[in-house]
Design a protein around this motif. Structure first.
Motif, mmCIF file in Angstrom:
data_model
loop_
_atom_site.group_PDB
_atom_site.id
_atom_site.type_symbol
_atom_site.label_atom_id
_atom_site.label_comp_id
_atom_site.label_asym_id
_atom_site.label_seq_id
_atom_site.Cartn_x
_atom_site.Cartn_y
_atom_site.Cartn_z
ATOM 1 N N ILE A 146 42.870 34.226 36.316
ATOM 2 C CA ILE A 146 42.865 35.456 35.393
ATOM 3 C C ILE A 146 43.804 36.459 36.125
ATOM 4 C CG2 ILE A 146 41.389 37.196 34.592
ATOM 5 C CD1 ILE A 146 39.093 35.112 34.400
ATOM 6 N N ILE A 147 43.704 36.705 37.143
ATOM 7 C CA ILE A 147 44.475 37.650 37.674
ATOM 8 C C ILE A 147 46.115 37.384 37.540
ATOM 9 C CG2 ILE A 147 45.202 38.983 39.869
ATOM 10 C CD1 ILE A 147 42.305 38.481 40.851
ATOM 11 N N ALA A 148 46.386 36.227 37.775
ATOM 12 C CA ALA A 148 47.892 35.649 37.710
ATOM 13 C C ALA A 148 48.192 35.704 36.349
ATOM 14 C CB ALA A 148 47.805 34.394 38.270
ATOM 15 N N GLY A 177 51.295 36.166 46.644
ATOM 16 C CA GLY A 177 52.487 37.148 46.711
ATOM 17 C C GLY A 177 53.163 37.518 45.600
ATOM 18 N N MET A 178 53.330 36.446 44.603
ATOM 19 C CA MET A 178 53.892 36.668 43.418
ATOM 20 C C MET A 178 53.173 37.869 42.513
ATOM 21 S SD MET A 178 55.641 33.175 42.132
ATOM 22 C CE MET A 178 54.305 32.082 42.460
ATOM 23 N N VAL A 179 51.778 37.808 42.577
ATOM 24 C CA VAL A 179 51.013 38.775 41.988
ATOM 25 C C VAL A 179 51.253 40.015 42.401
ATOM 26 C CG1 VAL A 179 48.673 39.633 41.619
ATOM 27 C CG2 VAL A 179 49.152 37.252 41.284
ATOM 28 N N SER A 231 42.620 42.875 35.150
ATOM 29 C CA SER A 231 43.249 42.167 36.253
ATOM 30 C C SER A 231 42.375 43.070 37.408
ATOM 31 C CB SER A 231 44.712 42.289 36.519
ATOM 32 O OG SER A 231 44.940 43.601 36.764
ATOM 33 N N LEU A 232 42.439 44.406 37.624
ATOM 34 C CA LEU A 232 41.738 45.314 38.459
ATOM 35 C C LEU A 232 40.198 44.828 38.663
ATOM 36 C CD1 LEU A 232 41.715 47.491 40.408
ATOM 37 C CD2 LEU A 232 41.232 49.139 38.731
ATOM 38 N N ILE A 233 39.517 44.652 37.575
ATOM 39 C CA ILE A 233 38.029 44.347 37.470
ATOM 40 C C ILE A 233 37.791 42.869 38.084
ATOM 41 C CG2 ILE A 233 36.073 43.648 36.098
ATOM 42 C CD1 ILE A 233 37.278 45.858 33.990
#
Length: 428
Positions: A170-172, A258-260, A304-306
Motif C-alpha cells: 500500500i505504501i509503495a 529505498g525507492m519509497v 501512506s503515512l497512516i
C-alpha cells in the motif's frame, strides 16, 4: 498456525528439490519484508520532505547510500539468525558479561519505546489530519488498530508476514501514485541520484539526518529473530540455500523501501522546492499539497503515512517483545507490551508537547542506542567459533566496519547539533 505449517512444509520441499520454480522461492519471503517497514516509518517522512523541499533532487544519492548500508546490516542480522538459530539479543545474553547484558537491554528497551513513539505519533497525526480529529483521538484509533493486528501474531508467522507485506504494498503504491501526480524532473532526479553533492552546511545537516537515522536498532534485533523457526535446516546445503534466498529478499525488500524514500524526496522536490523550500513538517506538507498538487495527492500522502505509522508500530512492538525475551528470557502479554510502549506517546500529547518535536527527540534517542546492535552484530558475525564456515569474509567485514563508522560518526554529529555543540565543518 495451519497456514504457517503449510509454508514450512513447502519450504522443506523446495530445499529438498521436490518443488522448484519462482513460486517455491516466494515461500521464503517474509522476514526482510517485515524489517523493511523500519525504513519507511514516519520518522523518515519529515527528513525526506525537508531534503526535497530544501535541495530538490540533489540529496537523492544520500538516500541511496543510506539504503546500501541498511541492506548490509539487515543481511548480516538475518545471517546470524539462520546460522546460529538464535537472535541477536539471545546471542548477546549468552556471550557478554551480565553488566553489559543489562546495560544493552536497558538501552535497547528505551530505543524500542522511542521507535514506537515516532511510529505511533506518525499514524495518529495521519488519522487526525485525514478525518479532522483531535490528535488524542487519532492516537486512540491507532492504539486499537495496532493491537488488533498484533492479535494475529498468534496465528503463526505467515499471517503477520502477509499483513505487513500488504501494508508495504500500500505504501509503495501510494508513492507510485504520487510520482504520477507530481511533475517530477526525471533528468534532475537521475543527476541527483548519481552525482554526490552537498551545496552547503545545511545540506550536510540534512544528509546527516538521512544516514544517521537509517539503520534502526530494533530492525537489526528483529530480523535475526524473524528467521528463527521458519524452516527446518537438515544439512549445510539447506543452510546455504536459505541464506541465498534471504540475501535476495533483503536486497529486493530494502530496494523497495529505498525507492519509497526516494519517491518521498522527489515528490517534495517537485511540489515544494520552487517557492516553498522551508516546508519541513508533516502537517505543513499535507496542507501545502492540496493547493499545489490537488486533494488526491494530499489524501494519498496521508494514506501512506497512516499505513506507515500503524504497520511500523506493530513491528516495533514485535521487536520490543523479542528484545525483552532475548535479553531476559522473559515474555509479557502482548496487550501489556502494547500498553507500555504507547504510554510515552499519550504522555507527550497530554503534556501539550509538540508532536514534531517529539519525533525529533525520538530520533536522538535512537541515535544514542544505535551502536549497541551494530557493534554486537559485527562482533558475532566476525567470530568463527560462532559462525563457522559462514563467518564474514574480510571484504564484508571491512564494508560493515566502514558502514558502521559512517553511521555512528554521523549520529555523533546529529547528537552534537541537537545539544548545541559546535561542529567546525558544519559552520557557515
Amino acid at each position: 498456525m495451519i497456514g504457517s505449517e503449510r509454508i514450512r512444509q513447502g519450504m522443506s520441499r523446495v530445499l529438498s528439490g521436490e518443488r522448484r520454480g519462482f513460486s517455491g522461492r516466494l515461500l521464503f519471503v517474509g522476514p526482510a519484508v517485515i524489517a523493511s517497514i523500519a525504513y519507511m516509518d514516519p520518522g523518515n517522512y519529515a527528513t525526506n520532505i525537508q531534503a526535497g523541499a530544501g535541495y530538490g533532487y540533489q540529496l537523492l544519492w544520500v538516500v541511496l547510500l543510506a539504503n546500501l548500508i541498511a541492506m548490509l546490516f539487515q543481511a548480516l542480522s538475518a545471517r546470524l539468525g539462520i546460522v546460529t538459530g538464535r537472535n541477536l539479543a539471545e546471542m548477546s545474553r549468552d556471550n557478554f558479561p551480565k553488566p553489559v547484558v543489562w546495560g544493552m537491554w536497558v538501552v535497547s528497551e528505551v530505543a524500542a519505546m522511542a521507535t514506537d513513539l515516532a511510529e505511533f505519533l506518525g499514524g495518529a497525526i495521519g488519522l487526525a489530519l485525514l478525518f479532522d480529529l483531535p490528535l488524542i483521538w487519532g492516537m486512540a484509533v491507532t492504539a486499537v488498530v495496532t493491537y488488533g493486528i498484533l492479535i494475529f501474531e498468534r496465528r503463526g508467522f505467515r499471517t503477520m508476514e502477509l499483513i505487513i507485506g500488504t501494508m508495504v504494498a500500500i505504501i509503495a503504491l501510494c508513492y507510485l501514485v504520487e510520482l504520477l501526480i507530481a511533475p517530477v524532473d526525471w533528468t534532475s532526479a537521475a543527476t541527483g541520484l548519481t552525482t554526490p553533492a552537498l551545496p552547503d552546511a545545511a545540506a550536510l545537516t540534512i544528509a546527516v539526518g538521512i544516514i544517521g537515522a537509517t539503520v534502526m536498532p530494533h530492525a537489526i534485533f528483529l530480523h535475526s529473530g524473524l528467521t528463527q523457526g521458519r524452516v527446518a535446516v537438515r544439512h549445510e546445503e539447506d543452510r546455504r540455500k536459505v541464506l541465498r534466498y534471504s540475501n535476495i529478499e533483503v536486497v529486493v525488500a530494502l530496494a523497495i523501501a529505498g525507492m519509497v524514500n526516494m519517491a518521498m524526496v522527489m515528490m517534495a522536490a517537485s511540489a515544494f522546492h520552487q517557492g516553498y523550500s522551508d516546508v519541513s513538517e508533516i502537517e505543513t506538507a499535507y496542507y501545502m499539497l492540496t493547493p499545489l498538487l490537488g486533494a488526491a495527492a494530499a489524501s494519498v500522502f496521508l494514506v501512506s503515512l497512516i499505513t506507515s505509522g500503524i504497520s511500523s508500530s506493530v513491528v516495533g512492538t514485535m521487536a520490543g517483545q523479542m528484545i525483552m525475551q532475548g535479553f531476559l528470557h522473559f515474555r509479557v502479554p502482548i496487550w501489556l507490551r502494547r500498553l507500555v510502549t504507547m504510554l510515552p506517546a499519550f504522555g507527550v500529547v497530554a503534556l501539550g508537547y509538540n508532536a514534531t518535536d517529539a519525533l525529533v527527540l525520538s530520533q536522538v534517542v535512537l541515535s544514542i542506542a544505535l551502536p549497541v546492535p551494530m557493534i554486537a552484530l559485527i562482533i558475532f558475525t566476525s567470530r568463527r567459533d560462532i559462525m563457522g564456515a559462514y563467518v564474514t569474509g574480510p571484504v564484508v567485514r571491512l564494508l560493515a566496519l566502514v558502514g558502521a563508522t559512517a553511521v555512528l560518526g554521523l549520529n555523533f554529529v546529529l547528537l552534537a547539533q541537537t545539544f548545541g555543540v559546535p561542529i567546525a565543518f558544519l559552520q557557515g
